[in-house]
Design a protein around this motif. Structure first.
Motif, PDB file in Angstrom:
ATOM      1  N   UNK A 142      21.992  76.252  79.562  1.00  0.00           N
ATOM      2  CA  UNK A 142      21.479  75.988  78.209  1.00  0.00           C
ATOM      3  C   UNK A 142      21.563  74.491  77.913  1.00  0.00           C
ATOM      4  N   UNK A 143      22.690  73.875  78.283  1.00  0.00           N
ATOM      5  CA  UNK A 143      22.874  72.440  78.036  1.00  0.00           C
ATOM      6  C   UNK A 143      21.919  71.623  78.908  1.00  0.00           C
ATOM      7  N   UNK A 144      21.836  71.995  80.192  1.00  0.00           N
ATOM      8  CA  UNK A 144      20.954  71.264  81.111  1.00  0.00           C
ATOM      9  C   UNK A 144      19.504  71.314  80.631  1.00  0.00           C
ATOM     10  N   UNK A 145      19.046  72.510  80.288  1.00  0.00           N
ATOM     11  CA  UNK A 145      17.652  72.660  79.853  1.00  0.00           C
ATOM     12  C   UNK A 145      17.436  71.976  78.502  1.00  0.00           C
ATOM     13  N   UNK A 146      18.432  72.023  77.629  1.00  0.00           N
ATOM     14  CA  UNK A 146      18.302  71.363  76.317  1.00  0.00           C
ATOM     15  C   UNK A 146      18.176  69.844  76.474  1.00  0.00           C
ATOM     16  N   UNK A 147      18.991  69.261  77.364  1.00  0.00           N
ATOM     17  CA  UNK A 147      18.897  67.814  77.603  1.00  0.00           C
ATOM     18  C   UNK A 147      17.515  67.464  78.173  1.00  0.00           C
ATOM     19  N   UNK A 148      17.039  68.317  79.113  1.00  0.00           N
ATOM     20  CA  UNK A 148      15.700  68.095  79.680  1.00  0.00           C
ATOM     21  C   UNK A 148      14.633  68.180  78.595  1.00  0.00           C
ATOM     22  N   UNK A 149      14.810  69.151  77.698  1.00  0.00           N
ATOM     23  CA  UNK A 149      13.846  69.322  76.605  1.00  0.00           C
ATOM     24  C   UNK A 149      13.777  68.060  75.737  1.00  0.00           C
ATOM     25  N   UNK A 150      14.952  67.525  75.406  1.00  0.00           N
ATOM     26  CA  UNK A 150      15.007  66.323  74.561  1.00  0.00           C
ATOM     27  C   UNK A 150      14.342  65.140  75.266  1.00  0.00           C
ATOM     28  N   UNK A 151      14.528  65.059  76.582  1.00  0.00           N
ATOM     29  CA  UNK A 151      13.965  63.936  77.333  1.00  0.00           C
ATOM     30  C   UNK A 151      12.458  64.075  77.566  1.00  0.00           C
ATOM     31  N   UNK A 152      11.984  65.334  77.688  1.00  0.00           N
ATOM     32  CA  UNK A 152      10.601  65.541  78.119  1.00  0.00           C
ATOM     33  C   UNK A 152       9.646  65.948  77.004  1.00  0.00           C
ATOM     34  N   UNK A 153      10.161  66.227  75.831  1.00  0.00           N
ATOM     35  CA  UNK A 153       9.274  66.705  74.761  1.00  0.00           C
ATOM     36  C   UNK A 153       8.243  65.643  74.361  1.00  0.00           C
ATOM     37  N   UNK A 154       7.110  66.118  73.864  1.00  0.00           N
ATOM     38  CA  UNK A 154       6.062  65.196  73.400  1.00  0.00           C
ATOM     39  C   UNK A 154       6.463  64.491  72.114  1.00  0.00           C
ATOM     40  N   UNK A 155       7.346  65.146  71.367  1.00  0.00           N
ATOM     41  CA  UNK A 155       7.728  64.637  70.048  1.00  0.00           C
ATOM     42  C   UNK A 155       8.972  63.746  70.156  1.00  0.00           C
ATOM     43  N   UNK A 156       8.779  62.512  70.637  1.00  0.00           N
ATOM     44  CA  UNK A 156       9.881  61.554  70.709  1.00  0.00           C
ATOM     45  C   UNK A 156      10.704  61.590  71.972  1.00  0.00           C
ATOM     46  N   UNK A 157      10.251  62.324  73.005  1.00  0.00           N
ATOM     47  CA  UNK A 157      10.985  62.367  74.269  1.00  0.00           C
ATOM     48  C   UNK A 157      10.944  61.014  74.975  1.00  0.00           C
ATOM     49  N   UNK A 158      12.075  60.652  75.641  1.00  0.00           N
ATOM     50  CA  UNK A 158      12.175  59.313  76.217  1.00  0.00           C
ATOM     51  C   UNK A 158      11.160  59.110  77.350  1.00  0.00           C
ATOM     52  N   UNK A 159      10.895  60.161  78.117  1.00  0.00           N
ATOM     53  CA  UNK A 159       9.965  60.024  79.249  1.00  0.00           C
ATOM     54  C   UNK A 159       8.546  59.746  78.747  1.00  0.00           C
ATOM     55  N   UNK A 160       8.107  60.527  77.773  1.00  0.00           N
ATOM     56  CA  UNK A 160       6.760  60.312  77.241  1.00  0.00           C
ATOM     57  C   UNK A 160       6.663  58.997  76.468  1.00  0.00           C
ATOM     58  N   UNK A 161       7.752  58.576  75.854  1.00  0.00           N
ATOM     59  CA  UNK A 161       7.757  57.268  75.174  1.00  0.00           C
ATOM     60  C   UNK A 161       7.560  56.156  76.201  1.00  0.00           C
ATOM     61  N   UNK A 162       8.235  56.271  77.355  1.00  0.00           N
ATOM     62  CA  UNK A 162       8.076  55.277  78.421  1.00  0.00           C
ATOM     63  C   UNK A 162       6.658  55.277  78.971  1.00  0.00           C
ATOM     64  N   UNK A 163       6.095  56.497  79.138  1.00  0.00           N
ATOM     65  CA  UNK A 163       4.718  56.587  79.651  1.00  0.00           C
ATOM     66  C   UNK A 163       3.747  55.899  78.692  1.00  0.00           C
ATOM     67  N   UNK A 164       3.944  56.148  77.400  1.00  0.00           N
ATOM     68  CA  UNK A 164       3.074  55.502  76.399  1.00  0.00           C
ATOM     69  C   UNK A 164       3.247  53.985  76.435  1.00  0.00           C
TER      70      UNK A 164
END
Length: 320
Positions: A142-164
């Motif tokens: 649950x924690x692992x997937x939640x951290x991934x969710x926070x990093x990968x979400x379209x709404x403010x996720x760090x990965x998508x922010x970097x891509x933008x």
């Protein structure tokens, strides 16, 4: 047989009595060892073997109010239904693909990490790295997937922010069929690779140091020593863990995949573990879900026996 010696009835009785006495003496001599393994045996009997009695409902149309003894017998009807289900081959393919990815990508990484850790000479630095890579194992999925969710979400996720920021368009990782499998494997590597190094580091610690000294005298580099001494020395451990891994071919873990599963990626994410829950337990089809679980167990057992025989055929010890 010409060399066989025929015994008189009294001699046979005496021989049996002597063997029985020898077994009793061995039992008394090693009673503390048997006492130590008793909890383990009880655990397996109570929680692993005794519940197998419930597998009988895979051949019944089980009704809770009728119980196992009162439910009607339907034979292999649930297995026929499973194999004729239009989703069966999709689920089978998804399960096999994820297992192969685990075997090819995730399984060798703890071996590589253990070899790298073994080369670190500074003990404080080595133990610090070991501690850091062990920590994810103690976090739930649950924690692992939640951290991934926070990093990968379209709404403010760090990965998508970097891509933008780099001029690329956003990627919907969480709902994408193409990104489900990479995301699944990366999370397994993140959580389990560090913990998986423990067994390999223990095996490496048992390698005779004289072999390395002899190799150094012969001018072998560190890579040569790893290739010709370390890896062959831990080969039996690698084979045993590989056999055990193959036995889990249809057991990929319910919790992890269920947390990643959604209606957009179901075509690549639905596996037997989640199918048992959604099609079996949630809809109250206990007999059908048991039949699916039984099928998974039989496949795993056949693969373990096959892999063990194959390992022995090529001179390895195997699991048993």
């Amino acid at each position: 047989m010409a060399n066989q010696v025929s015994l008189e009835p009294n001699q046979k009785i005496n021989l049996k009595a002597a063997r029985r006495k020898e077994r009793v003496n061995k039992l008394k001599k090693n009673k503390l060892i048997y006492l130590m393994i008793a909890p383990g045996i009880l655990y397996f009997l109570i929680y692993k073997y005794f519940p197998m009695y419930g597998l009988i409902i895979a051949f019944q149309d089980y009704k809770p109010y009728l119980g196992i003894t009162g439910s009607p017998w339907v034979g292999f009807a649930h297995f026929e239904r499973l194999f004729q289900d239009p989703d069966f081959w999709m689920i089978f393919k998804n399960t096999i693909v994820l297992f192969i990815l685990q075997l090819v990508i995730a399984f060798p990484i703890p071996i590589i990490l253990a070899l790298m850790l073994n080369e670190i000479r500074h003990q404080f630095y080595k133990k610090s790295i070991q501690t850091l890579i062990y920590i994810p194992h103690f976090m739930s999925w649950v924690v692992i997937v939640s951290i991934s969710y926070v990093m990968l979400t379209l709404d403010g996720g760090i990965i998508n922010s970097l891509l933008r920021a780099m001029g690329f368009g956003p990627i919907n990782f969480l709902l994408s069929e193409e990104w489900f499998r990479p995301m699944y494997i990366l999370q397994i590597i993140w959580r389990e690779s560090g913990w998986g190094t423990i067994i390999f580091l223990a095996a490496i610690a048992g390698v005779d140091p004289q072999l390395y000294e002899a190799a150094k005298i012969d001018g072998a580099s560190r890579l040569r020593q790893i290739w010709h001494i370390t890896l062959p020395s831990i080969r039996s451990v690698i084979i045993i863990l590989l056999i055990l891994k193959i036995g889990d071919v249809l057991e990929l873990g319910f919790e992890h995949v269920y947390l990643l599963l959604n209606s957009s990626n179901r075509a690549v994410a639905e596996i037997f573990d989640t199918y048992v829950f959604t099609a079996g337990l949630q809809q109250g089809q206990f007999s059908y879900s048991t039949a699916v679980g039984f099928f998974k167990g039989i496949v795993g057992l056949i693969l373990v026996i096959g892999a063990n025989k194959l390992a022995k055929k090529y001179g390895e010890e195997g699991v048993y």
